[in-house]
Design an enzyme around this catalytic site. Structure first.
Site, PDB file in Angstrom:
ATOM      1  N   HIS A 157       1.598  18.775  -4.773  1.00 21.39           N
ATOM      2  CA  HIS A 157       0.703  17.675  -5.137  1.00 21.39           C
ATOM      3  C   HIS A 157      -0.334  18.089  -6.187  1.00 21.39           C
ATOM      4  O   HIS A 157      -1.515  17.760  -6.034  1.00 21.39           O
ATOM      5  CB  HIS A 157      -0.025  17.160  -3.887  1.00 21.39           C
ATOM      6  CG  HIS A 157       0.880  16.560  -2.867  1.00 21.39           C
ATOM      7  ND1 HIS A 157       0.522  16.389  -1.537  1.00 21.39           N
ATOM      8  CD2 HIS A 157       2.138  16.073  -2.974  1.00 21.39           C
ATOM      9  CE1 HIS A 157       1.523  15.840  -0.879  1.00 21.39           C
ATOM     10  NE2 HIS A 157       2.519  15.640  -1.720  1.00 21.39           N
TER      11      HIS A 157
HETATM   12  C1  LIG Z   1       9.623  18.677  -4.188  1.00 22.77           C
HETATM   13  C2  LIG Z   1       8.562  17.625  -4.235  1.00 22.77           C
HETATM   14  C3  LIG Z   1       8.329  16.846  -3.095  1.00 22.77           C
HETATM   15  C4  LIG Z   1       7.337  15.869  -3.128  1.00 22.77           C
HETATM   16  N1  LIG Z   1       7.207  15.003  -2.064  1.00 22.77           N
HETATM   17  C5  LIG Z   1       6.417  13.904  -2.218  1.00 22.77           C
HETATM   18  C6  LIG Z   1       6.471  12.840  -1.278  1.00 22.77           C
HETATM   19  O1  LIG Z   1       7.254  12.846  -0.327  1.00 22.77           O
HETATM   20  N2  LIG Z   1       5.648  11.774  -1.476  1.00 22.77           N
HETATM   21  C7  LIG Z   1       4.784  11.705  -2.529  1.00 22.77           C
HETATM   22  O2  LIG Z   1       4.027  10.736  -2.626  1.00 22.77           O
HETATM   23  N3  LIG Z   1       4.734  12.689  -3.438  1.00 22.77           N
HETATM   24  C8  LIG Z   1       5.561  13.750  -3.338  1.00 22.77           C
HETATM   25  N4  LIG Z   1       5.581  14.691  -4.323  1.00 22.77           N
HETATM   26  C9  LIG Z   1       4.632  14.559  -5.443  1.00 22.77           C
HETATM   27  C10 LIG Z   1       5.010  13.457  -6.436  1.00 22.77           C
HETATM   28  O3  LIG Z   1       6.401  13.423  -6.642  1.00 22.77           O
HETATM   29  C11 LIG Z   1       4.237  13.698  -7.736  1.00 22.77           C
HETATM   30  O4  LIG Z   1       2.863  13.532  -7.460  1.00 22.77           O
HETATM   31  C12 LIG Z   1       4.631  12.738  -8.844  1.00 22.77           C
HETATM   32  O5  LIG Z   1       5.998  12.875  -9.147  1.00 22.77           O
HETATM   33  C13 LIG Z   1       3.798  12.982 -10.084  1.00 22.77           C
HETATM   34  O6  LIG Z   1       4.278  12.150 -11.111  1.00 22.77           O
HETATM   35  P1  LIG Z   1       3.967  12.459 -12.640  1.00 22.77           P
HETATM   36  O7  LIG Z   1       4.520  11.328 -13.431  1.00 22.77           O
HETATM   37  O8  LIG Z   1       2.528  12.777 -12.774  1.00 22.77           O
HETATM   38  O9  LIG Z   1       4.716  13.829 -12.997  1.00 22.77           O
HETATM   39  P2  LIG Z   1       6.169  14.398 -12.705  1.00 22.77           P
HETATM   40  O10 LIG Z   1       6.788  13.755 -11.534  1.00 22.77           O
HETATM   41  O11 LIG Z   1       6.016  15.875 -12.692  1.00 22.77           O
HETATM   42  O12 LIG Z   1       7.009  13.971 -13.984  1.00 22.77           O
HETATM   43  C14 LIG Z   1       6.783  14.539 -15.241  1.00 22.77           C
HETATM   44  C15 LIG Z   1       8.073  14.479 -16.047  1.00 22.77           C
HETATM   45  O13 LIG Z   1       7.798  14.915 -17.365  1.00 22.77           O
HETATM   46  C16 LIG Z   1       8.830  15.771 -17.799  1.00 22.77           C
HETATM   47  N5  LIG Z   1       8.273  16.687 -18.798  1.00 22.77           N
HETATM   48  C17 LIG Z   1       7.390  17.694 -18.583  1.00 22.77           C
HETATM   49  N6  LIG Z   1       7.101  18.309 -19.737  1.00 22.77           N
HETATM   50  C18 LIG Z   1       7.809  17.677 -20.697  1.00 22.77           C
HETATM   51  C19 LIG Z   1       7.928  17.844 -22.106  1.00 22.77           C
HETATM   52  N7  LIG Z   1       7.239  18.799 -22.760  1.00 22.77           N
HETATM   53  N8  LIG Z   1       8.755  17.025 -22.797  1.00 22.77           N
HETATM   54  C20 LIG Z   1       9.447  16.041 -22.154  1.00 22.77           C
HETATM   55  N9  LIG Z   1       9.377  15.845 -20.819  1.00 22.77           N
HETATM   56  C21 LIG Z   1       8.560  16.643 -20.109  1.00 22.77           C
HETATM   57  C22 LIG Z   1       9.302  16.477 -16.550  1.00 22.77           C
HETATM   58  O14 LIG Z   1      10.602  16.984 -16.705  1.00 22.77           O
HETATM   59  C23 LIG Z   1       9.173  15.389 -15.503  1.00 22.77           C
HETATM   60  O15 LIG Z   1      10.372  14.670 -15.349  1.00 22.77           O
HETATM   61  C24 LIG Z   1       6.549  15.690  -4.307  1.00 22.77           C
HETATM   62  C25 LIG Z   1       6.783  16.468  -5.432  1.00 22.77           C
HETATM   63  C26 LIG Z   1       7.790  17.431  -5.412  1.00 22.77           C
HETATM   64  C27 LIG Z   1       8.030  18.241  -6.643  1.00 22.77           C
END
Ligand SMILES: Cc1cc2nc3c(=O)[nH]c(=O)nc-3n(C[C@H](O)[C@H](O)[C@H](O)COP(=O)(O)OP(=O)(O)OC[C@H]3O[C@@H](n4cnc5c(N)ncnc54)[C@H](O)[C@@H]3O)c2cc1C
Length: 535
Positions: free
Chosen positions: A466
């Site tokens: 998280h």
């Molecule tokens: C294993 C795991 C289990 C989890 N379990 C839960 C749960 O059960 N419930 C819950 O609420 N939350 C859970 N979380 C947390 C939740 O998934 C995250 O808080 C959420 O996904 C954050 O979203 P985001 O869009 O900020 O970033 P992310 O989900 O990290 O997405 C960012 C995306 O950007 C891409 N990216 C990064 N850098 C670059 C770049 N330079 N160029 C192009 N693309 C790029 C990545 O590949 C990724 O696909 C979990 C997370 C993980 C990893």
């Protein structure tokens, strides 16, 4: 070809933005995701999560050696796939406490982000299968439902927690967060409802939206103080793409500060030390990292009460068949469906401990298998005071970032974590668990003293995945983005994802990230904010 908006990162935030911005046909939108597609059926199966924390579709990162965890290096899975974390996570749908968002507004100066103001944006995404009231709605893109068929041991757990004085709660996302119960899940009809399946698949036909996979952005291009585009790596070739209106960085709480720093936006000294030319000195980029650290109890069961029983090959095959033919059985479970929120610190302003009951052992990376079927009870301290950093190890975009959550730098976090672990051990010892639990195996009855507990924690603690706070929004000098998520000091550049949360919400972080992106989309499109909720 020039686009109006380039969104970097196809996680929850990026997919929501791609959907909401491309709803205006006059805008040309490009979404760039470093990872690949989510074609593998495991991504749709709720229990597929068990395979995902072990490296599939992830960047393969770890923390730096943790000073306050006896030098332990903690595996730190972050998603690298369309849908980001929502394609590989445990699908727990929790929003946290109203006071979390009120603190964003009052303590960090995030005007417009109080609970009443953000609640309509949670509801906007939601397609709740059961609840419609002041806190919930249906008709949004993302399925939210309760577990389909929780096994008897999870009901015993609910009774045990109540025996310990923790009340039952049927909706952690409603009027009160405290208590024990079944989680809502981001699933619909026994399938994961990821950002990709909920926000991208239904709009596949939109001509004004281009989605590029396997496209890692290596740099945000800045000219005369304005972001004008991005450079993408395609094998060994580099391609620069132009954005007429904005570049929106949505790479997650590790990826976003990494990309900004690689683009020369961040603390000048840190950038120079790895050979990156400084474009804009912004010291708080990559600072303020917060994360939930998890301690767990593993107990051996008296019989086949959890999904450990499915681990044998013929049963795995049968579970797969059952799921494919009837959408029933173990595969419909996210394996962490039951839990709740309670207090380590009795003076805390709202629950500060979260429990996740794991219907088996060895579910996650780093957790050893037991010989007999077992059950896991995780406890995480929810509002850590420790702050860490994300820094570049080198200017090479292929190099993993230095992730230092600095866990337990503040001794208060460690004390609360031990109280949470103590509560978890107590719950599993209650009369209601007797029929299901033979004995605690980890930490084990012989682990009693503070030092013994500390040694156990150093060996076994894990992240709840998280991370937030590394491009925090706010009004003060520590803010990286302003409350409208524009980056301070550079035009045409926003950050929209978990990294902008100034304080870690008291929950899993996907639902808050969806909310952030829903609200950001309105701000980017110049729409008035949704009317504040009257709760
Ligand atoms: C294993 C795991 C289990 C989890 N379990 C839960 C749960 O059960 N419930 C819950 O609420 N939350 C859970 N979380 C947390 C939740 O998934 C995250 O808080 C959420 O996904 C954050 O979203 P985001 O869009 O900020 O970033 P992310 O989900 O990290 O997405 C960012 C995306 O950007 C891409 N990216 C990064 N850098 C670059 C770049 N330079 N160029 C192009 N693309 C790029 C990545 O590949 C990724 O696909 C979990 C997370 C993980 C990893």
């Amino acid at each position: 070809m020039a686009y109006d908006y380039i969104i970097v990162g196809g996680g929850p935030a990026g997919c929501v933005l791609a959907n909401r911005l491309s709803a205006d046909p006059s805008l040309k939108i490009l979404l760039l995701e470093a990872g690949g597609g989510d074609w593998n059926p495991l991504f749709r199966m709720p229990a597929g999560f068990a395979r995902m924390t072990k490296g599939v579709a992830s960047w393969g990162w770890s923390t730096t050696p943790q000073k306050h965890l006896d030098g332990r290096v903690v595996s730190f899975t972050q998603a690298k796939i369309i849908g980001g974390g929502s394609s590989i996570n445990a699908q727990l749908y929790t929003r946290g406490n109203a006071k979390d968002y009120d603190a964003w507004a009052s303590d960090a100066g995030c005007k417009g982000w109080s609970y009443r103001e953000v609640l309509p944006y949670f509801i906007k995404s939601e397609d709740n299968q059961r609840l419609v009231n002041a806190y919930h709605g249906y008709g949004g893109p993302m399925g939210v439902s309760y577990p389909i068929n929780p096994p008897p041991i999870s009901f015993a757990f609910l009774r045990a927690a109540q025996e310990l004085g923790i009340p039952f709660n049927d909706d952690f996302n409603g009027a009160a967060q405290a208590g024990i119960g079944h989680y809502q899940l981001s699933t619909r009809n026994a399938e994961r409802s990821s950002a990709s399946s909920a926000f991208l698949k239904p709009i596949r036909g939109r001509k004004n939206l281009t989605v590029r996979l396997n496209a890692q952005v290596v740099k945000v291009e800045v000219e005369k103080g304005r972001a004008v585009g991005v450079t993408v790596a395609r094998g060994n070739e580099m391609e620069t793409l132009r954005a007429d209106r904005e570049v929106i960085v949505s790479c997650g709480a590790i990826g976003s500060p990494s990309l900004l720093q690689r683009s020369g936006i961040g603390p000048a000294d840190a950038l120079r030390s790895v050979g990156v030319s400084v474009v804009h000195d912004l010291p708080w980029v990559g600072a303020n990292l917060q994360d939930h650290l998890d301690l767990y109890v593993i107990a051996e069961c008296t019989g086949d009460h959890t999904y450990d029983r499915v681990a044998r090959l013929h049963r795995t095959v049968w579970a797969g068949v059952q799921y494919l033919l009837f959408k029933t059985g173990p595969v419909t479970s996210t394996l962490f469906e039951t839990g709740g929120f309670w207090y380590a610190d009795k003076e805390a302003r709202s629950p500060d401990i979260q429990f996740h009951l794991g219907l088996g052992t060895g579910i996650e990376a780093g957790v050893a298998h037991m010989k007999n079927p077992g059950v896991t009870l995780n406890s995480a301290f929810l509002r850590p005071r420790s702050r860490g950093t994300v820094r570049l190890a080198s200017a090479d975009p292929k190099a993993a970032p230095l992730i230092d959550p600095n866990y337990w730098a503040d001794p208060y976090d460690r004390a609360c974590a031990f109280k949470g672990l103590g509560l978890a051990r107590e719950i599993l010892r209650q009369p209601a668990m007797k029929r299901f639990v033979l004995a605690e195996r980890m930490p084990g009855d012989n682990v009693k003293t503070e030092e013994e507990l500390a040694q156990y924690a150093y060996r076994s603690c894990k992240t709840d995945y998280h991370p937030v706070g590394t491009c925090a929004m706010g009004a003060g000098p520590e803010a990286v983005v302003m409350p409208d998520l524009r980056l301070r000091g550079i035009e045409g550049l926003r950050v929209v994802d978990a990294s902008v949360m100034p304080f870690l919400p008291s929950c899993n972080t996907a639902a808050p990230t969806f909310m952030v992106a829903e609200k950001a989309a309105d701000m980017i499109l110049g729409k008035p904010p949704l009317e504040a909720a009257k709760v």
